[in-house]
Enzyme design. Structure first.
Site, PDB file in Angstrom:
ATOM      1  N   GLU A   1       0.818  -1.228   0.000  1.00  0.00           N
ATOM      2  CA  GLU A   1       0.000   0.000   0.000  1.00  0.00           C
ATOM      3  C   GLU A   1       0.847   1.271   0.000  1.00  0.00           C
ATOM      4  O   GLU A   1       0.729   2.129   0.869  1.00  0.00           O
ATOM      5  CB  GLU A   1      -0.961  -0.036   1.203  1.00  0.00           C
ATOM      6  CG  GLU A   1      -1.838  -1.292   1.173  1.00  0.00           C
ATOM      7  CD  GLU A   1      -2.835  -1.383   2.313  1.00  0.00           C
ATOM      8  OE1 GLU A   1      -2.801  -0.545   3.213  1.00  0.00           O
ATOM      9  OE2 GLU A   1      -3.660  -2.324   2.288  1.00  0.00           O
TER      10      GLU A   1
ATOM     11  N   GLU B   1      -5.524 -10.668  -1.816  1.00  0.00           N
ATOM     12  CA  GLU B   1      -6.347 -10.507  -0.600  1.00  0.00           C
ATOM     13  C   GLU B   1      -7.847 -10.416  -0.929  1.00  0.00           C
ATOM     14  O   GLU B   1      -8.587  -9.694  -0.300  1.00  0.00           O
ATOM     15  CB  GLU B   1      -5.921  -9.242   0.174  1.00  0.00           C
ATOM     16  CG  GLU B   1      -4.440  -9.188   0.483  1.00  0.00           C
ATOM     17  CD  GLU B   1      -4.057  -7.994   1.328  1.00  0.00           C
ATOM     18  OE1 GLU B   1      -4.948  -7.331   1.892  1.00  0.00           O
ATOM     19  OE2 GLU B   1      -2.840  -7.719   1.456  1.00  0.00           O
TER      20      GLU B   1
HETATM   21  C1  XIL Z   1      -5.453  -6.645   8.276  1.00  0.00           C
HETATM   22  C2  XIL Z   1      -5.750  -7.889   9.101  1.00  0.00           C
HETATM   23  O1  XIL Z   1      -6.659  -8.718   8.398  1.00  0.00           O
HETATM   24  C3  XIL Z   1      -6.328  -7.466  10.448  1.00  0.00           C
HETATM   25  O2  XIL Z   1      -6.529  -8.627  11.256  1.00  0.00           O
HETATM   26  C4  XIL Z   1      -5.373  -6.509  11.135  1.00  0.00           C
HETATM   27  O3  XIL Z   1      -5.957  -6.053  12.324  1.00  0.00           O
HETATM   28  C5  XIL Z   1      -5.081  -5.314  10.210  1.00  0.00           C
HETATM   29  O4  XIL Z   1      -4.559  -5.757   8.959  1.00  0.00           O
HETATM   30  N1  XIL Z   1      -4.663  -4.849   3.597  1.00  0.00           N
HETATM   31  C6  XIL Z   1      -3.592  -5.575   3.974  1.00  0.00           C
HETATM   32  C7  XIL Z   1      -3.662  -6.472   5.142  1.00  0.00           C
HETATM   33  O5  XIL Z   1      -2.570  -5.604   3.262  1.00  0.00           O
HETATM   34  O6  XIL Z   1      -2.386  -6.622   5.799  1.00  0.00           O
HETATM   35  C8  XIL Z   1      -4.698  -6.001   6.135  1.00  0.00           C
HETATM   36  O7  XIL Z   1      -4.841  -7.042   7.078  1.00  0.00           O
HETATM   37  C9  XIL Z   1      -6.024  -5.741   5.431  1.00  0.00           C
HETATM   38  C10 XIL Z   1      -5.857  -4.673   4.384  1.00  0.00           C
END
Ligand code: XIL
Length: 359
Positions: free
Chosen positions: A155, A270
């Site tokens: 990100e 994701e």
């Molecule tokens: C999220 C996890 O799923 C949560 O459990 C944690 O509290 C915060 O991070 N994009 C990403 C992930 O790249 O690392 C994030 O994961 C969700 C958004």
């Protein structure tokens, strides 16, 4: 571990474990899970539940060829203080993966999120460089040859990028400018020259001005890195899809074509569909969720074969979505391929259309 072997290894481990099934739809889905995958499928895993929740463990083994820690390799989990590295979670997940012939992805080495408080004391560019390099050298070296693919930078693009400020504000960006991205990639490549190095981001998929500017900012970043021979092998499209927004199929396909044209592999890293603004009915919601995923994967698949498709979790029982996107009617979110009772949903069928080459 050559990058090609990462994919072949993931494909080869495509033999699922058909579990006890009770409905024809479920049987079809699980039966397909045992067929060799055309595109490896995987999920983000909460390693503590692997030990304590039999259904969860079985679902991962039934369906996945790849796993990635939902946590464990983030600074907040790994680095309780400046002088400590706590590898318990990723070590356990890697052991599970290796015991079961699964591939493991590493997520993530440089991110603005999930940073422990002590990192706020990193005050100077020199200090930031030292800490970022030390972190990546230590973590990537530990798993060299065993974690073949890393989300090196997560990100990096600003939420709503502008010409003057395309890169998201973060401690790394504040101390090092956008140079932190190159530094992270070059450090990871130096430690493990065979690892697949990925930059991972989201919110590219919809026909909105924000998505258009994010796509352009991302392309500019990637083109600059490739023009300067910075080691970068793949792009992670996170795919956290807003269920109430259509997919910009043409815009997304054009974006993927430009990235693929730069010689980059494409990973869906994701995938889940954020359903907080969708109708209450489970059936209606599941159908819309599936249709968004089909349009998203279709727009990518029209251009190139994604090297892997991962969802951010596998069951609605464990999803991050309600942290930020809970429903006003209080109903549980349904963003993932299996419901909270591990029954396959329409989304799992769509994923298998792509991962099994049915489409
Ligand atoms: C999220 C996890 O799923 C949560 O459990 C944690 O509290 C915060 O991070 N994009 C990403 C992930 O790249 O690392 C994030 O994961 C969700 C958004």
């Amino acid at each position: 571990m050559r990058r090609r072997e990462f994919v072949l290894g993931a494909l080869a481990s495509g033999i699922g474990y058909a579990g006890a099934l009770d409905a024809s739809f479920t049987k079809q889905i699980e039966a397909k899970a045992s067929e060799p995958a055309a595109i490896p499928y995987g999920a983000a895993v909460r390693v503590d539940h692997l030990k304590n929740n039999f259904d969860y463990r079985r679902a991962i083994l039934n369906h996945c060829q790849i796993v990635v820690g939902e946590g464990g390799l983030k600074w907040i989990d790994l680095r309780p203080d400046r002088d400590q590295f706590v590898f318990d979670q990723p070590d356990r997940l890697l052991a599970f993966a290796e015991e079961n012939g699964l591939q493991m992805r590493g997520h993530t080495l440089a991110w603005y999120g999930a940073m422990p408080e002590w990192t706020e004391t990193i005050a100077t560019p020199k200090e930031a460089q030292t800490e970022l390099v030390r972190h990546i050298e230590t973590v990537v070296a530990r798993y060299k040859g065993r974690i073949p693919s890393w989300d090196v930078v997560n990100e990096a693009i600003a939420d709503t990028p502008t010409g003057d400020a395309p890169i998201r504000e973060s401690m790394w960006q504040n101390r090092l400018g956008k140079g932190y991205i190159e530094l992270a990639l070059r450090t990871a490549a130096f430690v493990d020259p065979d690892a697949q190095l990925v930059i991972n981001d989201y919110n590219f998929e919809n026909p909105t001005e924000q998505c258009r500017t994010r796509r352009q900012a991302f392309l500019n970043l990637v083109r600059d890195l490739k023009d300067r021979d910075v080691p970068l092998h793949a792009i992670g499209l996170q795919g956290h899809l807003p269920g109430d927004q259509e997919i910009d199929r043409e815009g997304l396909s054009r974006f993927v074509a430009e990235l693929h044209g730069m010689g980059l592999a494409i990973l869906v890293t994701e995938l889940d569909v954020i359903d907080n603004n969708l109708p209450a009915s489970n059936f209606d919601r599941d159908e819309i969720v599936a249709s968004r995923a089909r349009d998203f994967l279709g727009a990518i698949g029209d251009v190139c074969r994604p090297e892997a498709i991962l969802t951010w979790g596998i069951t609605d029982q464990y999803t991050w979505v309600p942290i930020w996107f809970s429903r006003s009617d209080g109903r549980p979110n349904r963003p993932l391929p299996l419901d909270a009772n591990y029954r396959p949903k329409a989304l799992m069928r769509v994923i298998q259309e792509f991962t099994r080459g049915d489409r």
